[in-house]
Design an enzyme around this catalytic site. Structure first.
Site, PDB file in Angstrom:
ATOM      1  N   HIS A 160     107.239  67.586 171.654  1.00  0.00           N
ATOM      2  CA  HIS A 160     106.266  67.202 170.622  1.00  0.00           C
ATOM      3  C   HIS A 160     106.057  65.704 170.640  1.00  0.00           C
ATOM      4  CE1 HIS A 160     110.301  67.218 168.834  1.00  0.00           C
ATOM      5  NE2 HIS A 160     109.891  66.211 168.083  1.00  0.00           N
ATOM      6  N   HIS A 215     104.994  62.600 168.207  1.00  0.00           N
ATOM      7  CA  HIS A 215     104.793  62.132 166.839  1.00  0.00           C
ATOM      8  C   HIS A 215     103.613  61.169 166.821  1.00  0.00           C
ATOM      9  CE1 HIS A 215     108.867  63.179 165.116  1.00  0.00           C
ATOM     10  NE2 HIS A 215     109.206  63.146 166.402  1.00  0.00           N
TER      11      HIS A 215
HETATM   12  P1  DGP Z   1     112.381  64.864 166.625  1.00  0.00           P
HETATM   13  O1  DGP Z   1     113.505  64.328 165.787  1.00  0.00           O
HETATM   14  O2  DGP Z   1     111.694  63.793 167.462  1.00  0.00           O
HETATM   15  O3  DGP Z   1     112.808  66.056 167.420  1.00  0.00           O
HETATM   16  O4  DGP Z   1     111.270  65.313 165.582  1.00  0.00           O
HETATM   17  C1  DGP Z   1     111.251  66.553 164.974  1.00  0.00           C
HETATM   18  C2  DGP Z   1     110.374  66.426 163.766  1.00  0.00           C
HETATM   19  O5  DGP Z   1     110.007  67.747 163.352  1.00  0.00           O
HETATM   20  C3  DGP Z   1     110.995  65.739 162.567  1.00  0.00           C
HETATM   21  O6  DGP Z   1     110.235  64.573 162.235  1.00  0.00           O
HETATM   22  C4  DGP Z   1     110.931  66.745 161.450  1.00  0.00           C
HETATM   23  C5  DGP Z   1     109.950  67.766 161.942  1.00  0.00           C
HETATM   24  N1  DGP Z   1     110.247  69.136 161.553  1.00  0.00           N
HETATM   25  C6  DGP Z   1     111.434  69.777 161.653  1.00  0.00           C
HETATM   26  N2  DGP Z   1     111.328  71.043 161.223  1.00  0.00           N
HETATM   27  C7  DGP Z   1     110.021  71.208 160.854  1.00  0.00           C
HETATM   28  C8  DGP Z   1     109.292  72.304 160.331  1.00  0.00           C
HETATM   29  O7  DGP Z   1     109.796  73.413 160.115  1.00  0.00           O
HETATM   30  N3  DGP Z   1     107.975  72.099 160.069  1.00  0.00           N
HETATM   31  C9  DGP Z   1     107.374  70.888 160.303  1.00  0.00           C
HETATM   32  N4  DGP Z   1     106.071  70.792 160.011  1.00  0.00           N
HETATM   33  N5  DGP Z   1     108.034  69.838 160.799  1.00  0.00           N
HETATM   34  C10 DGP Z   1     109.342  69.992 161.071  1.00  0.00           C
END
Ligand code: DGP
Length: 139
Positions: free
Chosen positions: A100, A102
């Site tokens: 992903h 950001h």
């Molecule tokens: P990273 O730490 O780079 O792997 O970022 C993962 C991101 O995903 C973090 O900023 C929080 C987000 N995240 C985790 N679980 C969920 C979820 O269930 N829904 C959404 N929309 N975001 C999530």
């Protein structure tokens, strides 16, 4: 779909999200733990745990959507600046092992560091910002 992957479940619609954009290969949605208002994520629908194991075509399509969404964020929120971030491995603070990107709008003096603590955002505020970004996408 990988059984234990939360973003695969979001892609499949098993877990809800504040969706901003979707096409055949890519999904963009709001980060549930926004570090700043408008913080959103873009993922390829096909599972890849990280950049190293990503597919060329999926990565290219994901990046094209990242640009599209970034332009909409820029238009909707007119942030002080905008960063992209992509983490690989726990040592880089990756917490979800589905590739992903950001998209992080910056605020003046937000003093943001690369590895921020995850804090739940206000769902109403996230939904409202998602609407603004979607409107900018439609223009
Ligand atoms: P990273 O730490 O780079 O792997 O970022 C993962 C991101 O995903 C973090 O900023 C929080 C987000 N995240 C985790 N679980 C969920 C979820 O269930 N829904 C959404 N929309 N975001 C999530």
């Amino acid at each position: 779909m990988h059984q234990d992957c939360i973003f695969c479940k979001i892609v499949a619609g098993v877990i809800p999200c504040f969706k901003i954009y979707e096409d055949e290969h890519t999904l963009a949605f709001m980060d549930i733990n926004p570090v700043n208002p408008g913080h959103c994520l873009v993922v390829p629908k096909n599972h890849a745990p990280n950049l190293f194991e990503s597919d060329d075509a999926d990565l290219a399509r994901t990046m094209a959507v990242v640009r599209k969404i970034s332009r909409a964020v820029q238009k909707a929120l007119n942030p002080y600046g905008l960063n992209l971030l992509q983490a690989n491995g726990p040592g880089a603070a990756q917490s979800v092992f589905h590739l992903h990107l950001h998209i992080i709008p910056r605020e003046r003096d937000d003093d943001l560091r690369m590895n921020w603590g995850l804090k739940s955002g206000n769902k109403d505020e996230i939904a409202a910002v998602a609407e603004k970004i979607k409107e900018a996408l439609e223009d």
